[in-house]
Design a protein around this motif. Structure first.
Motif, mmCIF file in Angstrom:
data_model
loop_
_atom_site.group_PDB
_atom_site.id
_atom_site.type_symbol
_atom_site.label_atom_id
_atom_site.label_comp_id
_atom_site.label_asym_id
_atom_site.label_seq_id
_atom_site.Cartn_x
_atom_site.Cartn_y
_atom_site.Cartn_z
ATOM 1 N N UNK A 10 -7.411 -2.677 10.170
ATOM 2 C CA UNK A 10 -8.954 -2.668 10.393
ATOM 3 C C UNK A 10 -9.467 -1.683 9.576
ATOM 4 N N UNK A 11 -8.883 -0.433 9.311
ATOM 5 C CA UNK A 11 -9.541 0.596 8.611
ATOM 6 C C UNK A 11 -9.710 0.129 7.276
ATOM 7 N N UNK A 12 -8.821 -0.446 6.530
ATOM 8 C CA UNK A 12 -8.896 -0.862 5.249
ATOM 9 C C UNK A 12 -9.601 -2.062 5.175
ATOM 10 N N UNK A 13 -9.553 -2.723 5.960
ATOM 11 C CA UNK A 13 -10.640 -3.929 6.053
ATOM 12 C C UNK A 13 -11.906 -3.573 6.015
ATOM 13 N N UNK A 14 -12.424 -2.434 6.540
ATOM 14 C CA UNK A 14 -13.701 -2.082 6.664
ATOM 15 C C UNK A 14 -13.920 -1.535 5.088
ATOM 16 N N UNK A 15 -13.056 -0.584 4.541
ATOM 17 C CA UNK A 15 -13.689 -0.061 3.295
ATOM 18 C C UNK A 15 -13.489 -1.339 2.379
ATOM 19 N N UNK A 16 -12.825 -2.306 2.331
ATOM 20 C CA UNK A 16 -12.803 -3.506 1.516
ATOM 21 C C UNK A 16 -14.168 -4.405 1.585
ATOM 22 N N UNK A 17 -14.629 -4.739 3.182
ATOM 23 C CA UNK A 17 -15.787 -5.346 3.171
ATOM 24 C C UNK A 17 -17.095 -4.422 2.917
ATOM 25 N N UNK A 18 -16.946 -3.334 3.066
ATOM 26 C CA UNK A 18 -18.072 -2.524 2.614
ATOM 27 C C UNK A 18 -18.195 -2.160 1.166
ATOM 28 N N UNK A 19 -17.305 -2.472 0.359
ATOM 29 C CA UNK A 19 -17.330 -2.180 -0.963
ATOM 30 C C UNK A 19 -17.311 -3.453 -1.924
ATOM 31 N N UNK A 20 -16.703 -4.280 -1.239
ATOM 32 C CA UNK A 20 -16.661 -5.628 -1.920
ATOM 33 C C UNK A 20 -17.271 -6.882 -1.395
ATOM 34 N N UNK A 21 -17.610 -6.783 -0.261
ATOM 35 C CA UNK A 21 -18.122 -8.020 0.418
ATOM 36 C C UNK A 21 -16.947 -8.947 1.044
ATOM 37 N N UNK A 22 -17.343 -10.035 1.903
ATOM 38 C CA UNK A 22 -16.366 -10.923 2.655
ATOM 39 C C UNK A 22 -15.615 -11.426 1.624
ATOM 40 N N UNK A 23 -16.224 -12.354 0.553
ATOM 41 C CA UNK A 23 -15.738 -13.463 -0.219
ATOM 42 C C UNK A 23 -14.778 -12.600 -1.397
ATOM 43 N N UNK A 24 -15.122 -11.696 -1.495
ATOM 44 C CA UNK A 24 -14.351 -10.893 -2.855
ATOM 45 C C UNK A 24 -13.165 -9.934 -2.329
ATOM 46 N N UNK A 25 -13.011 -10.189 -0.885
ATOM 47 C CA UNK A 25 -11.758 -9.175 -0.634
ATOM 48 C C UNK A 25 -10.711 -10.172 0.014
ATOM 49 N N UNK A 26 -9.378 -9.815 -0.442
ATOM 50 C CA UNK A 26 -8.441 -10.975 0.112
ATOM 51 C C UNK A 26 -7.180 -10.327 0.684
ATOM 52 N N UNK A 27 -6.599 -11.109 1.285
ATOM 53 C CA UNK A 27 -5.210 -10.654 2.090
ATOM 54 C C UNK A 27 -4.448 -9.822 1.101
ATOM 55 N N UNK A 28 -4.306 -10.284 0.019
ATOM 56 C CA UNK A 28 -3.403 -9.888 -1.082
ATOM 57 C C UNK A 28 -3.983 -8.186 -1.368
ATOM 58 N N UNK A 29 -5.240 -8.155 -1.460
ATOM 59 C CA UNK A 29 -5.621 -6.622 -1.610
ATOM 60 C C UNK A 29 -5.303 -5.643 -0.491
ATOM 61 N N UNK A 30 -5.720 -6.346 0.778
ATOM 62 C CA UNK A 30 -5.365 -5.620 2.105
ATOM 63 C C UNK A 30 -4.029 -5.382 2.074
ATOM 64 N N UNK A 31 -3.139 -6.214 1.945
ATOM 65 C CA UNK A 31 -1.639 -6.024 2.154
ATOM 66 C C UNK A 31 -1.145 -5.085 1.135
ATOM 67 N N UNK A 32 -1.738 -4.780 -0.008
ATOM 68 C CA UNK A 32 -1.285 -3.856 -1.008
ATOM 69 C C UNK A 32 -1.635 -2.371 -0.433
ATOM 70 N N UNK A 33 -2.865 -2.278 0.100
ATOM 71 C CA UNK A 33 -3.353 -1.027 0.344
ATOM 72 C C UNK A 33 -2.735 -0.806 1.720
ATOM 73 N N UNK A 34 -2.310 -1.393 2.656
ATOM 74 C CA UNK A 34 -1.656 -0.986 3.994
ATOM 75 C C UNK A 34 -0.170 -0.946 3.593
#
Lengths: 188, 188
Positions: A10-34
């Motif tokens: 959730x925390x990393x999703x927040x960061x991604x959403x608030x910097x990239x938006x919804x369409x431009x953030x992906x499960x792959x990004x999130x997986x790598x971050x976490x």
DNA sequence: AGTAATCTACCTACCAGATGGTAGGCTAGG
DNA sequence: CCTAGCCTACCATCTGGTAGGTAGATTACT
């Protein structure tokens, strides 16, 4: 620990959403971050939509609590509004957009369940602001001719807009004068 | 006619960008709207980035011309600002975000060439607004204590923010009171 | 004027890589 | 033994982009 992963997601999703938006953030990004495999995210959140919805829900809960805390700790309308505005300033300082500001532009292509939540989030803001304004008027702290609804919308708009412009211009400092102006113009 | 296709592509790109954003609009969408094959778009615009850049450039040209026209036709600062604000109202009425408002949220993931253009677009707005404010002060029409730069940022922020909130809330009517407030607070 | 060469605007048929999501298996702790 | 939490391996679909071809208009040359 088990539940920590969920929180981390959730925390990393927040960061991604608030910097990239919804369409431009992906499960792959999130997986790598976490530091987890893409497929494992689905164990916690079956779909991207569900993840987004959970994030907004938890963000909204936190925000509601923070707004309550302001009401409890500050008794003057001006102080309350300044504390409220500080959220937007600290967003920028963290290098992020406010969540719903980031999502709003994409509202049209967001899954319905997320659109509803974004609207709900703004409504929370607007209602809280209206309450503060009404009390401020009653206390003689704010101008007596203010229309609570319009004024609330004006404050929210100014702060979201200032965040947007500051974000695009990479000029986080541009936010504070906007706040000061708005507050000044509603003071009694 | 040949060149019409290019114009059509730009027009539909504008609509898509202003309703979906950059990440969430695709060559496939665009191809379908224009009635051409996906690959043919590349004949006119080699890459998505080039298409985006061309669109912003042409949008910026149009906007610059519109701003010049305001200066030519309106001599009072208040009238000028109201005409300026009308752009945002009509954006909403058309069911679209202002272009750079739509793109700003994604700024972080936009190709550099587009980021630069978004910033340039905002700078155009801010400089124009500063000019209007300075002249308005000189004419005694606006409050003499206004800081042109801060005030320009405030106006731009309020209008972008009001558009964003109105867009997310699906309430186009929410924009006008915000404009009225801002204008009122800077009048002498 | 006639014809050869070039250019414009589009097409079909691909491509590699990313997208969100699924199936099914391994493993550690209660 | 079961199940929470993760894994590998896979999938269809979509992404922006490329290769190469074709019909028709425009230009250049004798």
């Amino acid at each position: 620990m088990a539940t920590d992963t969920r929180e981390l997601l959730l925390k990393e999703t927040e960061t991604l959403l608030r910097t990239r938006g919804y369409a431009a953030f992906s499960y792959a990004d999130l997986a790598e971050k976490v530091g987890i495999r893409k497929a494992s995210i689905h164990h916690h959140f079956p779909t991207k939509e569900a993840l987004g919805a959970a994030l907004i829900d938890s963000y909204l809960d936190d925000f509601r609590a923070a707004l309550d805390a302001i009401l409890a700790n500050e008794k003057s309308a001006i102080d309350r509004l300044n504390r409220y505005a500080a959220f937007f300033v600290s967003s920028m300082k963290d290098g992020m957009m406010p969540l719903c500001g980031a999502l709003s532009a994409e509202a049209y292509v967001l899954p319905e369940s997320l659109q509803v939540r974004v609207r709900g989030f703004f409504e929370l803001h607007l209602e809280w602001l209206q309450g503060v304004i009404r009390e401020g008027k009653k206390a003689g702290e704010l101008r007596s001719d203010l229309k609570p609804k319009h004024t609330a919308t004006l404050i929210l708009s100014t702060l979201e807009g200032a965040s947007l412009v500051a974000w695009a211009m990479k000029d986080p400092g541009a936010i504070k004068p906007a706040i000061a102006s708005v507050v000044r113009t509603i003071e009694a």
